[in-house]
Design a protein around this motif. Structure first.
Motif, mmCIF file in Angstrom:
data_model
loop_
_atom_site.group_PDB
_atom_site.id
_atom_site.type_symbol
_atom_site.label_atom_id
_atom_site.label_comp_id
_atom_site.label_asym_id
_atom_site.label_seq_id
_atom_site.Cartn_x
_atom_site.Cartn_y
_atom_site.Cartn_z
ATOM 1 N N VAL A 122 10.814 -0.139 3.000
ATOM 2 C CA VAL A 122 9.375 -0.469 3.483
ATOM 3 C C VAL A 122 8.255 -0.301 2.309
ATOM 4 O O VAL A 122 7.515 -1.318 2.034
ATOM 5 C CB VAL A 122 9.017 0.656 4.755
ATOM 6 C CG1 VAL A 122 7.593 0.229 4.853
ATOM 7 C CG2 VAL A 122 9.672 -0.131 6.098
ATOM 8 N N LYS A 123 8.382 0.836 1.654
ATOM 9 C CA LYS A 123 7.431 0.868 0.404
ATOM 10 C C LYS A 123 7.756 -0.053 -0.507
ATOM 11 O O LYS A 123 6.679 -0.388 -1.130
ATOM 12 C CB LYS A 123 7.696 2.529 -0.176
ATOM 13 C CG LYS A 123 7.072 3.505 0.829
ATOM 14 C CD LYS A 123 7.172 4.741 0.318
ATOM 15 C CE LYS A 123 7.182 6.080 1.093
ATOM 16 N NZ LYS A 123 7.810 7.207 0.877
ATOM 17 N N PRO A 127 3.062 -6.985 -0.771
ATOM 18 C CA PRO A 127 2.027 -7.492 0.385
ATOM 19 C C PRO A 127 2.787 -9.004 0.775
ATOM 20 O O PRO A 127 3.107 -9.909 -0.101
ATOM 21 C CB PRO A 127 0.968 -7.509 -0.200
ATOM 22 C CG PRO A 127 0.964 -6.322 -1.229
ATOM 23 C CD PRO A 127 2.129 -6.502 -1.625
ATOM 24 N N GLY A 166 4.267 0.453 9.832
ATOM 25 C CA GLY A 166 3.571 -0.532 8.792
ATOM 26 C C GLY A 166 3.951 -1.914 8.678
ATOM 27 O O GLY A 166 3.086 -2.570 8.247
ATOM 28 N N LEU A 167 4.877 -2.284 9.197
ATOM 29 C CA LEU A 167 5.478 -3.642 9.123
ATOM 30 C C LEU A 167 5.042 -4.380 10.273
ATOM 31 O O LEU A 167 5.254 -4.087 11.362
ATOM 32 C CB LEU A 167 7.009 -3.692 8.810
ATOM 33 C CG LEU A 167 7.349 -3.259 7.368
ATOM 34 C CD1 LEU A 167 8.737 -3.844 7.128
ATOM 35 C CD2 LEU A 167 6.452 -3.422 6.324
ATOM 36 N N ARG A 185 5.428 -7.414 5.670
ATOM 37 C CA ARG A 185 4.036 -6.797 5.223
ATOM 38 C C ARG A 185 2.995 -7.681 5.225
ATOM 39 O O ARG A 185 2.922 -8.694 4.388
ATOM 40 C CB ARG A 185 4.389 -5.968 3.957
ATOM 41 C CG ARG A 185 3.083 -4.942 3.561
ATOM 42 C CD ARG A 185 3.337 -4.401 2.165
ATOM 43 N NE ARG A 185 4.332 -3.367 2.468
ATOM 44 C CZ ARG A 185 4.122 -2.117 2.946
ATOM 45 N NH1 ARG A 185 2.956 -2.037 3.805
ATOM 46 N NH2 ARG A 185 5.150 -1.343 3.262
#
Ligand SMILES: C[S@@+](CC[C@H](N)C(=O)[O-])C[C@H]1O[C@@H](n2cnc3c(N)ncnc32)[C@H](O)[C@@H]1O
Length: 187
Positions: A122-123, A127, A166-167, A185
């Protein structure tokens, strides 16, 4: 199945796999995404990675089986395709930079290792980048020969979505016995 490097080295040594075959789901899900940097986690003998590279992606592909990665490198060389194949463990891998696509197909990690992998993945998503997760779903019959412990690696779409904070989830479903989650993202 047993998720050890030794198991997979032995498995890949026995398989006459040229790494030329890519996953149909990958073709469908990646269709329309402009090529950029891609990372495949658990690439096996490299069929998906080679296909992505041929579509113009700059591909890094990770697997902890040296036998698989050796075969994948040979396959890339004989196909004249450039892929950065890396030997490493998906739960502890530390990628360099960010990726526009991170894909993983049937790596079947145990829950803690899978959560570690998804946390760094995820990190590492740029973007606008897409994460594609596919694994054997808990609602389907597991492949033959699986032990009780192996069953812990089965997933549900809901579990995976919960592990992608966060996604934005584009879709999360059970498709032909697989958990398929596509998320991105926000740019
Ligand atoms: C079922 S195969 C799938 C290969 C390929 N993704 C495909 O769909 O054809 C699972 C792959 O994940 C790799 N793998 C399993 N656990 C891993 C780990 N902890 N770190 C890196 N690779 C792993 C195995 O070596 C094997 O190549």
């Amino acid at each position: 199945m047993s998720d050890t490097k030794e198991f997979w080295d032995e498995m890949w040594s026995r398989m006459d796999d040229t790494g030329s075959d890519s996953n149909k789901l990958l073709l469908a899900e990646v269709n329309g995404i402009p090529p950029g940097r891609a990372l495949e986690i658990g690439c096996g003998t490299g069929g998906n990675a080679l296909w992505l590279a041929k579509q113009g992606w700059q591909v890094t592909a990770l697997d902890f089986s040296t036998v698989a990665v050796d075969k994948a490198r040979k396959s890339a060389a004989s196909n004249g395709v450039d892929v950065d194949f890396v030997v490493g463990d998906a739960s502890t891998y530390q990628p360099e930079g960010q990726f526009d696509l991170i894909a993983t197909f049937y790596i079947q990690l145990f829950p803690e290792q899978r959560r570690q992998m998804l946390t760094w993945a995820v990190k590492a998503l740029a973007p606008g980048g897409t994460l594609l997760f596919v694994s054997h779903d808990r609602s389907s019959s597991p492949p033959s020969g699986w032990s009780e412990a192996d069953l812990l690696s089965l997933t549900t779409p809901e579990e995976i979505v919960a592990e992608l904070p966060g996604l934005q989830v584009e879709h999360a479903s059970q498709v032909c016995g697989a958990t398929v989650v596509k998320a991105f993202r926000l740019a």
